[in-house]
Motif scaffolding. Structure first.
Motif, PDB file in Angstrom:
ATOM      1  N   GLU A  33       0.824  -1.223   0.000  1.00 52.95           N
ATOM      2  CA  GLU A  33       0.000   0.000   0.000  1.00 52.95           C
ATOM      3  C   GLU A  33       0.852   1.265   0.000  1.00 52.95           C
ATOM      4  OE1 GLU A  33      -3.482   1.912  -0.419  1.00 52.95           O
ATOM      5  OE2 GLU A  33      -3.414  -0.257  -0.158  1.00 52.95           O
ATOM      6  N   GLN A  34       1.892   1.318   0.808  1.00 54.29           N
ATOM      7  CA  GLN A  34       2.706   2.535   0.917  1.00 54.29           C
ATOM      8  C   GLN A  34       3.528   2.811  -0.340  1.00 54.29           C
ATOM      9  OE1 GLN A  34       3.279  -0.219   2.787  1.00 54.29           O
ATOM     10  NE2 GLN A  34       5.459  -0.723   2.732  1.00 54.29           N
ATOM     11  N   ASP A  35       3.745   1.801  -1.185  1.00 59.23           N
ATOM     12  CA  ASP A  35       4.533   1.987  -2.403  1.00 59.23           C
ATOM     13  C   ASP A  35       3.674   2.257  -3.632  1.00 59.23           C
ATOM     14  OD1 ASP A  35       6.961   1.518  -1.048  1.00 59.23           O
ATOM     15  OD2 ASP A  35       6.629  -0.643  -1.186  1.00 59.23           O
ATOM     16  N   ARG A  36       2.378   2.156  -3.496  1.00 52.32           N
ATOM     17  CA  ARG A  36       1.483   2.322  -4.654  1.00 52.32           C
ATOM     18  C   ARG A  36       1.488   3.720  -5.258  1.00 52.32           C
ATOM     19  NH1 ARG A  36      -3.612  -1.665  -3.275  1.00 52.32           N
ATOM     20  NH2 ARG A  36      -2.311  -3.525  -3.082  1.00 52.32           N
ATOM     21  N   PRO A  37       1.449   4.789  -4.462  1.00 56.74           N
ATOM     22  CA  PRO A  37       1.490   6.122  -5.086  1.00 56.74           C
ATOM     23  C   PRO A  37       2.752   6.345  -5.928  1.00 56.74           C
ATOM     24  CG  PRO A  37       0.760   6.302  -2.815  1.00 56.74           C
ATOM     25  CD  PRO A  37       1.236   4.882  -3.015  1.00 56.74           C
ATOM     26  N   VAL A  53       6.500   1.016 -18.559  1.00 59.94           N
ATOM     27  CA  VAL A  53       5.965   0.675 -17.241  1.00 59.94           C
ATOM     28  C   VAL A  53       4.441   0.734 -17.289  1.00 59.94           C
ATOM     29  CG1 VAL A  53       5.811   1.422 -14.840  1.00 59.94           C
ATOM     30  CG2 VAL A  53       8.006   1.469 -16.034  1.00 59.94           C
ATOM     31  N   ARG A  54       3.830  -0.341 -16.829  1.00 58.61           N
ATOM     32  CA  ARG A  54       2.368  -0.411 -16.780  1.00 58.61           C
ATOM     33  C   ARG A  54       1.934  -0.648 -15.334  1.00 58.61           C
ATOM     34  NH1 ARG A  54       0.979   0.646 -21.838  1.00 58.61           N
ATOM     35  NH2 ARG A  54       1.888  -0.625 -23.444  1.00 58.61           N
ATOM     36  N   VAL A  55       0.969   0.151 -14.895  1.00 62.26           N
ATOM     37  CA  VAL A  55       0.416   0.005 -13.556  1.00 62.26           C
ATOM     38  C   VAL A  55      -1.095  -0.109 -13.712  1.00 62.26           C
ATOM     39  CG1 VAL A  55       0.191   1.056 -11.287  1.00 62.26           C
ATOM     40  CG2 VAL A  55       2.281   1.408 -12.611  1.00 62.26           C
ATOM     41  N   ALA A  56      -1.653  -1.218 -13.231  1.00 61.68           N
ATOM     42  CA  ALA A  56      -3.085  -1.456 -13.362  1.00 61.68           C
ATOM     43  C   ALA A  56      -3.691  -1.706 -11.996  1.00 61.68           C
ATOM     44  CB  ALA A  56      -3.331  -2.653 -14.277  1.00 61.68           C
TER      45      ALA A  56
END
Length: 68
Positions: A41-45, A59-62
Motif C-alpha cells: 500500500e505505501q509503495d502504490r502512489p 511501465v504499466r500500472v493497473a
C-alpha cells in the motif's frame, strides 16, 4: 495493483527506479526490472507516478478490481 514492464520498449531513462525504488530497479544494461509486481500500500502512489513518468511507456500500472 499490478505492475509490469515491457523491457523491449524500455529506453533506460531510470525514472521508474528513481521514483519507486521499492518497486523498480535497472539491470546492468539499464533496463527496467520489476522488483514487486504487487506493491505494498505505501509503495502504490510512487508506482503510479513512475508509470506516468516513463518516457517510453514501458511501465504499466493497473488497478486490480476490488473484491465484493
Amino acid at each position: 495493483m499490478r505492475v509490469s514492464a515491457d523491457r523491449d520498449v524500455c529506453v533506460g531513462a531510470g525514472l521508474c527506479a528513481l521514483t519507486a525504488p521499492a518497486v523498480f530497479d535497472q539491470d546492468d544494461d539499464g533496463l527496467v526490472t520489476v522488483l514487486t509486481p504487487a506493491p505494498e500500500e505505501q509503495d502504490r502512489p510512487a508506482a503510479l507516478e513512475a508509470g506516468g513518468l516513463c518516457p517510453s511507456g514501458a511501465v504499466r500500472v493497473a488497478e486490480e478490481p476490488s473484491e465484493p
